[in-house]
Design an enzyme around this catalytic site. Structure first.
Site, PDB file in Angstrom:
ATOM      1  N   HIS A  64       0.886  -1.273   0.017  1.00  0.00           N
ATOM      2  CA  HIS A  64      -0.020  -0.006   0.127  1.00  0.00           C
ATOM      3  C   HIS A  64       0.928   1.229  -0.071  1.00  0.00           C
ATOM      4  CE1 HIS A  64      -3.922   2.063   0.764  1.00  0.00           C
ATOM      5  NE2 HIS A  64      -3.178   2.938   1.555  1.00  0.00           N
ATOM      6  N   HIS A 111      -2.940   4.990  -3.180  1.00  0.00           N
ATOM      7  CA  HIS A 111      -4.068   5.637  -2.472  1.00  0.00           C
ATOM      8  C   HIS A 111      -3.673   7.228  -2.574  1.00  0.00           C
ATOM      9  CE1 HIS A 111      -6.082   6.470   1.583  1.00  0.00           C
ATOM     10  NE2 HIS A 111      -6.628   7.265   0.901  1.00  0.00           N
ATOM     11  N   MET A 136      -4.236  10.422  -1.867  1.00  0.00           N
ATOM     12  CA  MET A 136      -5.008  11.650  -0.623  1.00  0.00           C
ATOM     13  C   MET A 136      -4.374  12.992  -1.328  1.00  0.00           C
ATOM     14  SD  MET A 136      -4.332   9.670   2.844  1.00  0.00           S
ATOM     15  CE  MET A 136      -2.956   8.514   2.210  1.00  0.00           C
ATOM     16  N   MET A 146     -11.707   4.852   5.675  1.00  0.00           N
ATOM     17  CA  MET A 146     -10.753   5.677   6.363  1.00  0.00           C
ATOM     18  C   MET A 146     -11.174   5.360   7.985  1.00  0.00           C
ATOM     19  SD  MET A 146      -8.195   6.585   4.445  1.00  0.00           S
ATOM     20  CE  MET A 146      -7.370   7.259   5.790  1.00  0.00           C
ATOM     21  N   ASP A 151      -8.200   1.301   6.251  1.00  0.00           N
ATOM     22  CA  ASP A 151      -7.081   2.114   6.395  1.00  0.00           C
ATOM     23  C   ASP A 151      -6.973   2.934   7.490  1.00  0.00           C
ATOM     24  OD1 ASP A 151      -4.524   3.453   5.943  1.00  0.00           O
ATOM     25  OD2 ASP A 151      -5.115   4.148   3.944  1.00  0.00           O
ATOM     26  N   SER A 182       2.478   0.907  10.972  1.00  0.00           N
ATOM     27  CA  SER A 182       3.412   0.491  12.324  1.00  0.00           C
ATOM     28  C   SER A 182       3.205  -0.832  12.780  1.00  0.00           C
ATOM     29  CB  SER A 182       2.973   1.702  13.277  1.00  0.00           C
ATOM     30  OG  SER A 182       2.042   1.838  13.612  1.00  0.00           O
TER      31      SER A 182
END
Length: 236
Positions: A37, A70, A72, A141, A177, A200
């Protein structure tokens, strides 16, 4: 890329070592991830600045599987061709990023890439029903976009459940996500999500020289999500 609803883990390279992206992509794939991703941020639509098409093109040779990009960014349309040429398999644009999302999705499909639609936590599903025939993926999201390492927003689980009912038997992935961990993955998987983006939670404790923690983290998220599916099935 073929369609199925099995749980897919998509590590976000936003949490990887920026000086070793190629090696990091190879490491997470070797350790069992399904997709890679790539969070593209423009410092305008979201308060952070990350990558562009050139970086995607640079890491593409290091990714054997799906590169999930993705966007943004706003505007989106002027950059679709560049990200397609850079090797993206999936290109996801935000509903909130422009006034003509139908045109944007058409443009993504026109490049031969899979088209995704992302929704911020404060955005409802009303517009999605009019776009389903142009969609290969919907990204919910579960944090406000712009930064990694944020806390999962639990109210989005109901949105995932409603979206799953709306999609029905259409071949559309539901991607999550933000804040995905072994603790939150079961919630969204049971609600109907099948692609889990984790940053993370995948990269913590490991490195390109010590990639085994990546694999352990990926397996933990996958096992937690899949266990919840078994429980949901048993409850029916």
């Amino acid at each position: 890329m073929s369609f199925d609803r099995r749980i897919k883990i998509a590590p976000s390279i936003l949490s990887a070592d920026f000086a070793n992206f190629g090696a990091e992509c190879r490491a997470i794939e070797a350790q069992g991830c399904d997709w890679v991703h790539v969070d593209v941020m423009d410092g305008h639509f979201v308060p952070n600045l990350t990558f562009g098409p050139a970086m995607c093109a640079a890491i593409r040779p290091h990714i054997k599987g799906v590169m999930d990009v993705h966007l943004m960014i706003a505007p989106v349309d002027p950059y679709i061709e560049a990200f397609a040429a850079a090797g993206a398999d999936v290109i996801t644009a935000h509903l909130e990023a422009g006034p003509h999302i139908h045109r944007t999705l058409q443009a993504i499909r026109g490049t031969g890439r899979k088209a995704g639609l992302a929704l911020n936590p404060g955005t409802g599903l009303d517009a999605v029903s009019h776009l389903l025939d142009l969609l290969d993926l919907v990204c919910i999201m579960t944090v406000n976009p712009g930064f990694g390492g944020q806390k999962f927003i639990a109210s989005q689980v109901d949105k995932v459940r409603d979206l799953r009912a709306m999609i029905g038997d259409r071949p559309i992935h539901i991607e999550i996500d933000g804040g995905v961990t072994p603790e939150t993955a079961p919630l969204v998987a049971a609600a109907g999500a099948d692609v889990l983006v984790a940053g993370s939670a995948v990269f913590k404790g490991g490195s390109v020289d010590n990639p085994e923690p990546y694999g352990a983290n990926i397996r933990a998220i996958r096992a937690a999500a899949e266990a919840s599916l078994g429980q949901a099935f048993a409850a029916k």
